[in-house]
Write a protein that holds these residues in place. Structure first.
Motif, mmCIF file in Angstrom:
data_model
loop_
_atom_site.group_PDB
_atom_site.id
_atom_site.type_symbol
_atom_site.label_atom_id
_atom_site.label_comp_id
_atom_site.label_asym_id
_atom_site.label_seq_id
_atom_site.Cartn_x
_atom_site.Cartn_y
_atom_site.Cartn_z
ATOM 1 N N THR A 1 0.815 -1.211 0.000
ATOM 2 C CA THR A 1 0.000 0.000 0.000
ATOM 3 C C THR A 1 0.854 1.269 0.000
ATOM 4 O OG1 THR A 1 -1.739 -1.182 1.191
ATOM 5 C CG2 THR A 1 -1.845 1.218 1.197
ATOM 6 N N ARG B 1 -5.698 4.838 0.930
ATOM 7 C CA ARG B 1 -4.841 3.662 1.102
ATOM 8 C C ARG B 1 -5.599 2.432 1.571
ATOM 9 N NH1 ARG B 1 0.965 5.517 3.516
ATOM 10 N NH2 ARG B 1 0.906 3.309 4.074
ATOM 11 N N SER C 1 -7.602 -1.797 0.085
ATOM 12 C CA SER C 1 -6.641 -1.095 -0.775
ATOM 13 C C SER C 1 -6.934 -1.287 -2.262
ATOM 14 C CB SER C 1 -5.198 -1.516 -0.467
ATOM 15 O OG SER C 1 -4.879 -1.256 0.891
#
Length: 348
Positions: free
Chosen positions: A129, A165, A179
């Protein structure tokens, strides 16, 4: 409170397996997440529920009929997002993976000793991420050369970093996992960068010239309204009230318009063109867009978005387990079509 319809017959020595490991026609004890519960009625007007249980690699449907032992508990207390320990019989038919529940109860603290961990049931992007977010910001800084527009995009990314995120891209169909939003946006943006440079070079005499800055800004922000449309939950994403009543396209346009008021020297036409990319990126009214792309930049973002979503659906359909000799996948996928696997020979 849900009735415990497992413990009276539960044997601590029962061997636990994963839901995805139970062979067709066999029963097994497993942990699973209730990811969806839909109430409906038979032709005779009798209520029933269609429940979906899953682990990371398999989602199976359980039909809870009105005369089932589980109907009362399902009706009163089962909620998507709950984890259960169940004994079930797994099967496959024309409607996809199915389970018949033999015993079931909610998980409890003692199940951790047996290996239960909620994190094991929450799918997430296979990419890092932090690396994805960093790469997206780098693309913005490199490719958006119109400074006020770059400032606008970076400010939105920074103010919403946590959700960008963590959020899935959708409640189902494509990139519907932790994500997934960032994975999808980054992929769309990288494709859009390629297309923008290609067609800027191909059509140098076009007037006005293709704006690479606008293509990239639109790609990054095309789905930004999903941060208000969706609410991330353990079992996936649910729609917020604003998401159901307004939708991510208009929510995204409004968010970008509000941020645009904070940016000094942002060209009004640039903001208008960016808003158009957002409202037109799904192209058709039945897909949610009130207007089709009317600028070259909007056209490129639409196709970059469309190919990324559809390719992910096809790739995931090919990743589903089927019989080893199956030439086609099941039609139970978001594309609603059987995908050709081949005759069994590996083609590279």
């Amino acid at each position: 409170m849900a009735r415990n319809l497992f413990a009276q017959n539960e044997d601590s020595s029962d061997t636990l397996v994963k839901l995805c490991e139970i062979p067709a026609g066999k029963s097994g004890d497993c942990f699973a997440l209730l990811s969806d519960k839909q109430r409906a009625e038979t032709r005779d007007g009798k209520p029933y529920y269609r429940c979906q249980f899953r682990d990371l690699k398999r989602t199976a449907t359980s039909m809870i009929w009105n005369d089932s032992s589980w109907f009362e508990a399902c009706d009163e207390s089962w909620e998507p997002g709950q984890f259960f320990r169940l004994r079930c019989r797994y099967s496959e038919n024309q409607y996809g993976p199915q389970i018949d529940i033999e015993r079931i109860r909610e998980v409890n603290d003692s199940d951790r000793a047996a290996g239960f961990n909620p994190a094991d049931y929450l799918p997430s992007s296979r990419f890092d991420t932090a690396a994805m977010y960093g790469e997206l910001c780098e693309i913005v800084e490199k490719e958006i050369t119109e400074e006020p527009l770059q400032e606008l995009v970076l400010k939105i990314l920074q103010d919403h970093e946590e959700h960008i995120r963590e959020y899935p891209a959708a409640s189902r169909n494509h990139h519907a996992y932790r994500s997934g939003f960032l994975e999808h946006v980054l992929s769309v943006t990288k494709t859009a960068v390629y297309l923008a440079h290609k067609y800027r070079e191909y059509y140098q005499e076009m007037s006005p010239p293709l704006s690479i800055s606008l293509v990239v800004a639109g790609a990054v922000l095309h789905d930004i309204g999903k941060l208000e449309e969706l609410s991330a939950q353990p079992h996936g994403a649910d729609y917020t009230a604003a998401g159901r009543l307004i939708g991510h396209i208009l929510l995204g346009r409004d968010l970008v318009r509000d941020y645009g008021k904070q940016i000094e020297n942002l060209n009004p036409e640039t903001l208008l063109r960016l808003e158009h990319i957002i409202v037109a990126h799904q192209n058709l009214p039945e897909w949610g867009s009130p207007i089709a792309p009317h600028t070259p930049e909007a056209l490129l973002v639409h196709y970059a978005d469309d190919i990324d979503a559809k390719f992910q659906m096809m790739a995931f359909a090919l990743g589903e387990k089927t019989a080893e000799d199956a030439e086609f996948t099941s039609r139970q996928n978001p594309l609603r079509r059987s995908i050709f696997r081949g005759f069994g020979e590996v083609i590279e």
